[in-house]
Motif scaffolding. Structure first.
Motif, PDB file in Angstrom:
ATOM      1  N   MET A  21     -44.465   4.958  14.468  1.00 26.12           N
ATOM      2  CA  MET A  21     -45.327   5.851  14.217  1.00 26.12           C
ATOM      3  C   MET A  21     -44.637   7.128  15.158  1.00 26.12           C
ATOM      4  SD  MET A  21     -44.793   6.338  11.143  1.00 26.12           S
ATOM      5  CE  MET A  21     -45.446   7.541  10.842  1.00 26.12           C
ATOM      6  N   MET A  22     -45.198   7.211  16.300  1.00 28.17           N
ATOM      7  CA  MET A  22     -45.216   8.001  17.382  1.00 28.17           C
ATOM      8  C   MET A  22     -43.845   8.291  17.815  1.00 28.17           C
ATOM      9  SD  MET A  22     -47.761   7.029  20.145  1.00 28.17           S
ATOM     10  CE  MET A  22     -47.275   9.162  21.666  1.00 28.17           C
ATOM     11  N   SER A  23     -42.570   7.706  17.537  1.00 26.58           N
ATOM     12  CA  SER A  23     -41.127   8.095  17.337  1.00 26.58           C
ATOM     13  C   SER A  23     -40.594   9.208  16.734  1.00 26.58           C
ATOM     14  CB  SER A  23     -40.913   7.237  17.814  1.00 26.58           C
ATOM     15  OG  SER A  23     -40.386   6.599  16.988  1.00 26.58           O
ATOM     16  N   ALA A  24     -41.281   8.518  15.242  1.00 25.65           N
ATOM     17  CA  ALA A  24     -41.071   9.325  14.385  1.00 25.65           C
ATOM     18  C   ALA A  24     -41.184  10.894  14.340  1.00 25.65           C
ATOM     19  CB  ALA A  24     -42.058   8.788  13.078  1.00 25.65           C
ATOM     20  N   VAL A  25     -41.723  11.542  15.042  1.00 25.04           N
ATOM     21  CA  VAL A  25     -42.020  13.023  16.016  1.00 25.04           C
ATOM     22  C   VAL A  25     -41.693  13.490  16.802  1.00 25.04           C
ATOM     23  CG1 VAL A  25     -43.376  13.766  13.875  1.00 25.04           C
ATOM     24  CG2 VAL A  25     -44.707  12.764  15.716  1.00 25.04           C
ATOM     25  N   ALA A  26     -40.828  12.258  17.799  1.00 22.13           N
ATOM     26  CA  ALA A  26     -40.008  12.646  19.035  1.00 22.13           C
ATOM     27  C   ALA A  26     -41.613  12.215  19.988  1.00 22.13           C
ATOM     28  CB  ALA A  26     -39.022  13.333  18.935  1.00 22.13           C
ATOM     29  N   LEU A  27     -42.263  12.300  20.084  1.00 22.31           N
ATOM     30  CA  LEU A  27     -43.512  12.458  21.168  1.00 22.31           C
ATOM     31  C   LEU A  27     -43.352  11.748  22.529  1.00 22.31           C
ATOM     32  CD1 LEU A  27     -46.463  12.245  18.694  1.00 22.31           C
ATOM     33  CD2 LEU A  27     -45.014  13.778  19.201  1.00 22.31           C
ATOM     34  N   MET A  28     -42.450  12.502  22.935  1.00 21.91           N
ATOM     35  CA  MET A  28     -42.179  11.391  24.538  1.00 21.91           C
ATOM     36  C   MET A  28     -43.658  11.527  25.317  1.00 21.91           C
ATOM     37  SD  MET A  28     -38.585  12.339  25.359  1.00 21.91           S
ATOM     38  CE  MET A  28     -38.974  13.990  26.616  1.00 21.91           C
ATOM     39  N   VAL A  88     -35.480  10.045  24.028  1.00 20.62           N
ATOM     40  CA  VAL A  88     -36.625   9.223  23.061  1.00 20.62           C
ATOM     41  C   VAL A  88     -37.112   7.850  22.380  1.00 20.62           C
ATOM     42  CG1 VAL A  88     -38.319   9.679  20.824  1.00 20.62           C
ATOM     43  CG2 VAL A  88     -37.287  11.611  21.781  1.00 20.62           C
ATOM     44  N   ASN A  89     -37.809   7.607  22.904  1.00 22.97           N
ATOM     45  CA  ASN A  89     -38.662   5.714  23.723  1.00 22.97           C
ATOM     46  C   ASN A  89     -37.372   4.618  23.368  1.00 22.97           C
ATOM     47  OD1 ASN A  89     -40.778   6.701  22.176  1.00 22.97           O
ATOM     48  ND2 ASN A  89     -40.933   5.896  20.653  1.00 22.97           N
ATOM     49  N   GLY A  90     -36.493   4.962  24.452  1.00 22.67           N
ATOM     50  CA  GLY A  90     -35.109   4.466  24.935  1.00 22.67           C
ATOM     51  C   GLY A  90     -34.240   4.790  24.370  1.00 22.67           C
ATOM     52  N   TRP A 106     -33.827  16.372  14.692  1.00 25.27           N
ATOM     53  CA  TRP A 106     -34.809  15.409  14.684  1.00 25.27           C
ATOM     54  C   TRP A 106     -35.438  15.236  15.749  1.00 25.27           C
ATOM     55  CZ3 TRP A 106     -37.732  15.517   9.406  1.00 25.27           C
ATOM     56  CH2 TRP A 106     -39.129  15.356   9.978  1.00 25.27           C
ATOM     57  N   SER A 107     -35.210  14.171  16.041  1.00 26.42           N
ATOM     58  CA  SER A 107     -35.716  14.374  17.200  1.00 26.42           C
ATOM     59  C   SER A 107     -36.122  15.036  18.509  1.00 26.42           C
ATOM     60  CB  SER A 107     -35.285  12.637  18.048  1.00 26.42           C
ATOM     61  OG  SER A 107     -35.105  11.468  16.672  1.00 26.42           O
ATOM     62  N   LEU A 108     -34.836  16.026  18.615  1.00 30.14           N
ATOM     63  CA  LEU A 108     -34.195  16.456  19.881  1.00 30.14           C
ATOM     64  C   LEU A 108     -35.439  17.622  19.954  1.00 30.14           C
ATOM     65  CD1 LEU A 108     -32.620  16.880  22.191  1.00 30.14           C
ATOM     66  CD2 LEU A 108     -31.667  18.160  21.278  1.00 30.14           C
ATOM     67  N   CYS A 109     -35.463  17.729  18.517  1.00 30.55           N
ATOM     68  CA  CYS A 109     -36.355  19.533  18.469  1.00 30.55           C
ATOM     69  C   CYS A 109     -37.696  18.838  18.319  1.00 30.55           C
ATOM     70  CB  CYS A 109     -36.084  20.246  17.001  1.00 30.55           C
ATOM     71  SG  CYS A 109     -34.013  20.825  16.759  1.00 30.55           S
ATOM     72  N   TYR A 110     -38.129  17.967  18.225  1.00 33.13           N
ATOM     73  CA  TYR A 110     -39.497  17.422  18.284  1.00 33.13           C
ATOM     74  C   TYR A 110     -39.553  17.211  19.432  1.00 33.13           C
ATOM     75  CZ  TYR A 110     -41.217  18.167  13.577  1.00 33.13           C
ATOM     76  OH  TYR A 110     -41.498  18.733  12.205  1.00 33.13           O
ATOM     77  N   ALA A 111     -38.962  16.448  20.259  1.00 34.61           N
ATOM     78  CA  ALA A 111     -38.760  16.080  22.466  1.00 34.61           C
ATOM     79  C   ALA A 111     -39.514  17.989  22.642  1.00 34.61           C
ATOM     80  CB  ALA A 111     -38.319  15.379  22.569  1.00 34.61           C
TER      81      ALA A 111
END
Length: 643
Positions: A7-14, A65-67, A105-110
């Motif tokens: 779930m953390m990867s869903a909002v790119a929480l590195m 993000v998560n690899g 989605w992933s880039l912006c949240y990271a």
């Protein structure tokens, strides 16, 4: 626990800590520091804030993000979702569908997480040195990332703090676009209050940069809410993010009012000025070099980058340590500008688009439509019969410009040949772009190092004019036109326009085409945005926020005119030229046989490059679908309508 990690990867929480930006400053990297032992000094906050810099421009920008590596590339910010280039993206073709992932989605949240760390740590700071500018920078870039998400997806989950495996936000529903806009505006207000005034023009975000960007956001959202309304929102219970508005949400009128006020503040600050070579022999060609400026050797005027005071927000590059590293010149130099854009550019004598101008002279000769036109056309599109430098061995440098500078001397190297269209297959329009293309001698692909204009003063003038006209329900004073649009016309060498120009334009249209014209002053302002900001990733969003994308794009994309209104061939049809011992044709009929021809406003015929049948955009395509992997991880994320 495994599900929480997913779930953390869903909002790119590195969980990686911030690292310094490679855009602007040579700061010590913070990668080796941890969030627990860092953020003790103002210098550490400044380094971390520089790590939030994340403009999307010419250069690749990535986060892992998560690899999985997510990368912005320059080809994502072309105007190929618009009517100005003969290239269609999936949204315009109507083939866009939900995929498992989405880079932005992933880039912006990271990137947002990096901002959140700085903002949170500031609350714990006990030092005596000010960290206000660093916090303001982080808030600016959080707003920048959320605006990118807003444009792409509409409402998205708002995450304004760093999360852990137990955070409730991991299972939260999407916030509405209005709640996202509220957060963006709040962050930009804080950024404006905390950032310093512009002083160095080195790419660092300033108070004026935040003001200009907030004006862009306000105009975008005000017009979206006026014209698109709630048609892309979904109900928030079975699809979409819904239409919930936060307390105190601004009205369309108040957003337009603030957009105009902020634009006026940036203009009145006199921190910026339009790039020009006014008063010199290079006045009519200088506009081209705004977009490929590296140093005094890259333009015949001998100007250095420090003379460019037009870029308010920019990504800075240099030829040694920070090249663009992308094939910018060859990618942007395609023959794909549409006839529609060519006809939009103002004419010199009255400042009006081609069919609406007394300078109109048809299309019989290849150069007819280039005569008496604003330099935004003549400096940035190749003119048949003229010789140009090309990047590489035939390119220019300071010495070559002294021999052939396009203005006073024309002793081009023998390898530089006169340009003529070469439309021998379906695809090329016959109108070749020069904007954002290099002439640098000895350069190879990806060696370019000119800056990317995220937001420049010219756009601020356009924001001011459009906001004022929208506030006036389609009217604007001549004084406000002089303060905005006409400043751009003066730079381009075309006449000023006024409210009287509307009647003149429609009379000219009747004389030139035999049909009644219906042009308005708002049409002229919108036209001006298309002319000035081509290739700057704004036209697709303009068409959508005005609610006209599906109608404006549902048309044939046209190239050169091959038949006059009387049925005779135009010059290009039978034109031959010689390269060495080889005779070439500017036009082969095979280019027009695939999709045929269209009769345009004046009765002439232009060849169809892309037929309207390939355009199937609907209102749902104004937004991208939420990535399926995110919905699988968090079912509360409802898909956008239609997907």
């Amino acid at each position: 626990m495994k599900r929480y990690k997913l779930m953390m990867s869903a909002v790119a929480l590195m969980l990686a800590s911030t690292s310094c930006s490679d855009y602007f400053l040579n700061l010590e990297p913070t990668d080796t520091q941890t969030e627990a032992n860092y953020y003790k000094t103002a210098a550490q906050f400044e380094a971390a804030a520089n790590g939030t810099y994340s403009f999307y421009g010419f250069k690749d920008l990535s986060e892992t993000v998560n690899g999985t590596k997510y990368t912005h590339i320059v080809y994502n910010i072309w105007d190929n979702g618009s009517d100005l280039r003969s290239e269609l993206n999936e949204a315009v073709q109507g083939t866009l569908s939900a995929g498992q992932t989405d880079t932005y989605w992933s880039l912006c949240y990271a990137k947002i997480r990096k901002c959140n760390v700085v903002i949170e740590k500031a609350e714990e700071y006990t030092g005596t040195e000010s960290i206000a500018a660093s916090v303001a920078t982080a808030k600016f870039f959080r707003a920048y990332q959320y605006f990118w998400l807003l444009e792409r997806f509409g409402g998205v989950p708002l995450v304004t703090r760093t999360l852990s495996t137990g955070s409730e936000e991991l299972y939260a529903a999407r916030n509405s676009r209005y709640e996202v806009v509220g957060q963006i505006l709040s962050d930009l207000t804080d950024a404006i209050n905390g950032l310093p005034d512009e002083s160095s023009y080195d790419g660092k975000v300033t108070k004026q940069g935040a003001q200009a960007f907030k004006a862009r956001v306000l105009l975008f959202e005000a017009t979206w809410e006026k014209y698109v309304k709630e048609t892309t929102d979904g109900n928030g219970t079975s699809e979409g993010a819904g239409s919930a508005k936060p307390s105190g949400y601004p009205s369309v009128e108040s957003m337009l009012t603030e957009a105009a006020s902020l634009a006026d503040a940036v203009i009145s600050s006199k921190k910026y000025s339009l790039w020009s070579a006014e008063g010199t022999v290079y006045e009519n060609i200088a506009y081209n070099y705004l977009f490929n400026l590296e140093d005094e050797n890259t333009n015949p005027m001998g100007y250095k980058k420090d003379l460019n005071k037009e870029y308010i927000l920019q990504v800075c590059h240099d030829p040694v340590s920070n090249k663009c590293s992308k094939n910018i010149t060859h990618a942007y130099a395609g023959s794909n500008i549409t006839l529609k854009w060519m006809n939009m550019v103002p004419c010199i004598s009255d400042g009006l688009p081609y069919f609406y101008s007394k300078d109109y002279k048809g299309f019989n000769k290849m150069t007819d439509m280039y005569d008496n036109r604003d330099s935004r056309l003549t400096a940035c599109v190749k003119i048949p019969g003229k010789t140009y430098y090309e990047m590489g061995v035939n390119g220019a440098d300071k010495g070559l410009y002294a021999k052939a500078d396009y203005v006073t001397t024309f002793d081009f190297p023998s390898a530089c040949l006169p340009y003529y269209p070469e439309i021998t297959s379906t695809g090329p329009t016959g109108f070749v772009n020069r904007k954002m293309t290099s002439e640098r001698y000895g350069y190879q692909d990806a060696d370019e190092a000119y800056n990317y204009p995220v937001l420049r003063l010219a756009e601020v003038y356009l924001i001011y004019a459009e906001a004022k006209c929208e506030l006036g329900n389609g009217t604007i004073s001549d004084a406000d036109l002089d303060k905005s649009i006409n400043v751009l016309h003066q730079r381009g060498g075309s006449a000023a326009i006024s409210n009287a120009s509307v009647a003149m334009a429609n009379a000219n249209y009747l004389a030139n085409t035999g049909k009644s014209g219906s042009l308005t002053i708002l049409d002229l302002i919108r036209n001006e945005r298309a002319v000035e900001l081509r290739n700057e990733n704004l036209r697709p969003y303009d068409l959508m926020r005005w609610g006209i994308a599906e109608t404006e794009l549902k048309q044939n994309f046209l190239g050169v005119v091959t038949k006059n209104a009387d049925g005779t061939d135009t010059e290009i049809v039978n034109f031959k030229y010689t390269v060495g011992d080889t005779e070439k044709s500017a036009w082969l009929p095979i280019a027009g046989t695939t999709y045929g021809y269209e009769t345009i406003d004046d009765g002439s015929q232009a060849y169809v490059v892309i037929p309207a049948s390939q355009v199937n955009m609907t209102r749902k395509n104004y937004l991208y679908p939420i990535p399926l992997a995110q919905i699988q991880l968090n079912p509360a994320l409802l898909q956008n309508p239609g997907y």
